[in-house]
Write a protein that holds these residues in place. Sequence first.
Motif, PDB file in Angstrom:
ATOM      1  N   UNK A  26       0.821  -1.207   0.000  1.00 28.06           N
ATOM      2  CA  UNK A  26       0.000   0.000   0.000  1.00 28.06           C
ATOM      3  C   UNK A  26       0.861   1.267   0.000  1.00 28.06           C
ATOM      4  N   UNK A  27       0.334   2.353  -0.594  1.00 24.46           N
ATOM      5  CA  UNK A  27       1.100   3.607  -0.645  1.00 24.46           C
ATOM      6  C   UNK A  27       1.290   4.232   0.732  1.00 24.46           C
ATOM      7  N   UNK A  28       2.498   4.639   0.989  1.00 24.13           N
ATOM      8  CA  UNK A  28       2.839   5.409   2.172  1.00 24.13           C
ATOM      9  C   UNK A  28       3.498   6.713   1.717  1.00 24.13           C
ATOM     10  N   UNK A  29       3.414   7.725   2.538  1.00 20.81           N
ATOM     11  CA  UNK A  29       4.103   8.984   2.277  1.00 20.81           C
ATOM     12  C   UNK A  29       5.143   9.183   3.373  1.00 20.81           C
ATOM     13  N   UNK A  30       6.366   9.391   2.954  1.00 19.55           N
ATOM     14  CA  UNK A  30       7.457   9.587   3.900  1.00 19.55           C
ATOM     15  C   UNK A  30       7.843  11.062   3.881  1.00 19.55           C
ATOM     16  N   UNK A  31       7.762  11.703   5.025  1.00 17.13           N
ATOM     17  CA  UNK A  31       8.130  13.113   5.122  1.00 17.13           C
ATOM     18  C   UNK A  31       9.633  13.196   5.392  1.00 17.13           C
ATOM     19  N   UNK A  32      10.355  13.770   4.415  1.00  8.45           N
ATOM     20  CA  UNK A  32      11.814  13.799   4.453  1.00  8.45           C
ATOM     21  C   UNK A  32      12.297  15.246   4.408  1.00  8.45           C
ATOM     22  N   UNK A  33      13.085  15.692   5.381  1.00  5.74           N
ATOM     23  CA  UNK A  33      13.685  17.025   5.255  1.00  5.74           C
ATOM     24  C   UNK A  33      14.511  17.109   3.976  1.00  5.74           C
ATOM     25  N   UNK A  34      14.346  18.180   3.233  1.00  6.19           N
ATOM     26  CA  UNK A  34      14.984  18.283   1.919  1.00  6.19           C
ATOM     27  C   UNK A  34      16.504  18.292   1.997  1.00  6.19           C
ATOM     28  N   UNK A  35      17.054  18.629   3.158  1.00  5.84           N
ATOM     29  CA  UNK A  35      18.509  18.663   3.288  1.00  5.84           C
ATOM     30  C   UNK A  35      19.075  17.369   3.872  1.00  5.84           C
ATOM     31  N   UNK A  36      18.285  16.293   3.889  1.00  9.61           N
ATOM     32  CA  UNK A  36      18.761  15.006   4.388  1.00  9.61           C
ATOM     33  C   UNK A  36      19.824  14.434   3.449  1.00  9.61           C
ATOM     34  N   UNK A  37      20.911  13.876   3.994  1.00 11.15           N
ATOM     35  CA  UNK A  37      21.912  13.245   3.123  1.00 11.15           C
ATOM     36  C   UNK A  37      21.279  12.173   2.243  1.00 11.15           C
ATOM     37  N   UNK A  38      21.677  12.159   0.977  1.00  9.47           N
ATOM     38  CA  UNK A  38      21.127  11.205   0.022  1.00  9.47           C
ATOM     39  C   UNK A  38      19.994  11.754  -0.811  1.00  9.47           C
ATOM     40  N   UNK A  39      19.505  12.951  -0.484  1.00  5.85           N
ATOM     41  CA  UNK A  39      18.441  13.596  -1.266  1.00  5.85           C
ATOM     42  C   UNK A  39      19.086  14.565  -2.254  1.00  5.85           C
ATOM     43  N   UNK A  40      18.735  14.418  -3.522  1.00  5.36           N
ATOM     44  CA  UNK A  40      19.204  15.330  -4.562  1.00  5.36           C
ATOM     45  C   UNK A  40      18.012  15.834  -5.356  1.00  5.36           C
ATOM     46  N   UNK A  41      17.832  17.141  -5.386  1.00  6.68           N
ATOM     47  CA  UNK A  41      16.755  17.765  -6.150  1.00  6.68           C
ATOM     48  C   UNK A  41      17.375  18.412  -7.381  1.00  6.68           C
ATOM     49  N   UNK A  42      16.927  17.976  -8.553  1.00  7.09           N
ATOM     50  CA  UNK A  42      17.536  18.407  -9.811  1.00  7.09           C
ATOM     51  C   UNK A  42      16.577  19.360 -10.536  1.00  7.09           C
ATOM     52  N   UNK A  43      17.076  20.510 -10.896  1.00  9.34           N
ATOM     53  CA  UNK A  43      16.270  21.513 -11.603  1.00  9.34           C
ATOM     54  C   UNK A  43      16.299  21.210 -13.105  1.00  9.34           C
ATOM     55  N   UNK A  44      15.513  20.218 -13.529  1.00 12.29           N
ATOM     56  CA  UNK A  44      15.526  19.820 -14.936  1.00 12.29           C
ATOM     57  C   UNK A  44      14.137  19.843 -15.574  1.00 12.29           C
ATOM     58  N   UNK A  45      13.188  20.530 -14.958  1.00 16.57           N
ATOM     59  CA  UNK A  45      11.855  20.650 -15.540  1.00 16.57           C
ATOM     60  C   UNK A  45      11.932  21.505 -16.795  1.00 16.57           C
ATOM     61  N   UNK A  46      11.410  20.992 -17.928  1.00  9.82           N
ATOM     62  CA  UNK A  46      11.514  21.713 -19.197  1.00  9.82           C
ATOM     63  C   UNK A  46      10.182  21.800 -19.918  1.00  9.82           C
ATOM     64  N   UNK A  47       9.087  21.838 -19.193  1.00 14.96           N
ATOM     65  CA  UNK A  47       7.777  21.939 -19.806  1.00 14.96           C
ATOM     66  C   UNK A  47       7.583  23.261 -20.516  1.00 14.96           C
ATOM     67  N   UNK A  48       6.717  23.255 -21.527  1.00 14.00           N
ATOM     68  CA  UNK A  48       6.465  24.489 -22.265  1.00 14.00           C
ATOM     69  C   UNK A  48       5.710  25.495 -21.395  1.00 14.00           C
ATOM     70  N   UNK A  49       4.969  24.988 -20.421  1.00 13.12           N
ATOM     71  CA  UNK A  49       4.260  25.846 -19.483  1.00 13.12           C
ATOM     72  C   UNK A  49       4.670  25.526 -18.060  1.00 13.12           C
ATOM     73  N   UNK A  50       4.099  26.264 -17.117  1.00 11.99           N
ATOM     74  CA  UNK A  50       4.449  26.089 -15.702  1.00 11.99           C
ATOM     75  C   UNK A  50       5.965  26.076 -15.515  1.00 11.99           C
ATOM     76  N   UNK A  51       6.621  27.032 -16.153  1.00  8.35           N
ATOM     77  CA  UNK A  51       8.078  27.007 -16.244  1.00  8.35           C
ATOM     78  C   UNK A  51       8.776  27.179 -14.903  1.00  8.35           C
ATOM     79  N   UNK A  52       8.092  27.760 -13.915  1.00  5.75           N
ATOM     80  CA  UNK A  52       8.790  28.112 -12.670  1.00  5.75           C
ATOM     81  C   UNK A  52       8.254  27.367 -11.456  1.00  5.75           C
ATOM     82  N   UNK A  53       7.684  26.179 -11.670  1.00  4.15           N
ATOM     83  CA  UNK A  53       7.137  25.403 -10.546  1.00  4.15           C
ATOM     84  C   UNK A  53       8.193  24.583  -9.812  1.00  4.15           C
TER      85      UNK A  53
END
Length: 403
Positions: free
Chosen positions: A182-209
């Motif tokens: 079953x689906x679970x949601x894990x709340x993770x601090x964004x600065x936790x080691x092992x977390x990488x957030x990549x700014x690679x969104x390239x949609x024609x719209x919603x450019x700054x989400x």
Amino acid sequence: MTDTVTARLITDDSDALRTAHALVPRLAAEADQRDAERRLPWPELAEIRASGLLGITVPASRGGAEVAAATVAEVMRLVGTVDLSVAQILQPHFAFLYSLRRNGSPTLQEKVFTDVLNGALVGNAQAERTGKHSHDQRTTLERTGADRYRITGVKYYATGSLFAQWLAVTALLPVSGHADPQPHAVFVPADTPGVEVVDDWDGMGQRTTGSGTVRLTGVDVSAAWVVPHYRSFTHPFPYGPFAQLGHAAIDIGLARGALERAAEFVRTRSRPYVESGSDTATGDPLVVQQFGELELQVRAAEALLERAAAAVDAADAHPTAATVAEASLAVAAAKAAGGRAAVTVANALFEVAGTRSAADPLNLHRYWRDARTHTLHDPIRWKIQHLGRFALTGQRPPRHGQI
């Protein structure tokens, strides 16, 4: 959390709406330029965080205003009138806080709600690309001890993740009494080691989400931060309608904003068509007729949004199979009408405003690009299917974790 702001405490629904109204002109000021340059809205989100709007759904027992769903929808609609991308960043924040309120451990609630009241944003890390569909989860959640888990996986379309202090990461876990994990949601601090957030969104719209990729490599989390998210849709609870209400509000806000921009352009810059016999574009009877048709469509969507919000609040107060189904149907109607209105008005803006409106530096096409991109998220045709089945046979719509 290392990224902190000083957020004011919003006290009630009226305070939340006043705050949103005051923010809208400032969010509008450079919205065209932000989109054209793909300038990420860090200053604007800092203002939203400081305003206290992120904490409006925190339960009163945890120090928040615990506003109605109708207020959340109106806040998102207002922001959507000037910048759909910024409004979209708020949607998963409020959606996952709604699940946390029902399903989270007291320890996690205390931590996350306190951070949110201090201006923290919750980002979305849910969709994946490797399965049959975007919610076919392959991210693994491995128990490493009595009270620890390790997360490994890659998430895409992670709206708001680039700006978030917390990430709500979904993964499957076996649950006693259920044949499938079953689906679970894990709340993770964004600065936790092992977390990488990549700014690679390239949609024609919603450019700054900030809807890029989130990579999780052996991320260690406490068992107390793992939320049994599945309970939100295996039992009567209006999580799905609440989450979808935000999407509807965003579309309907954009429709109103695009119509207002079209009217402003016609009043101040458009010339009458040579055959109209009018001295001004506003006097062209065919332009007036089209504006009337568009206004009718937007007003209808706005009315459906109000009705849907009321249904979600009713289901939240008394969650039964019947009340949750009615909330789902009411939101389906608002979302279908709102999505159609957003795309129609954003397209018609150019028809009523004329050739001058197509100049690229004006960036009026951001309304159409944003509307067309956002309405791909959850197809209108399925909302119509749910409404049709209920009208024809009384079949209630499904409850699931789509946000």
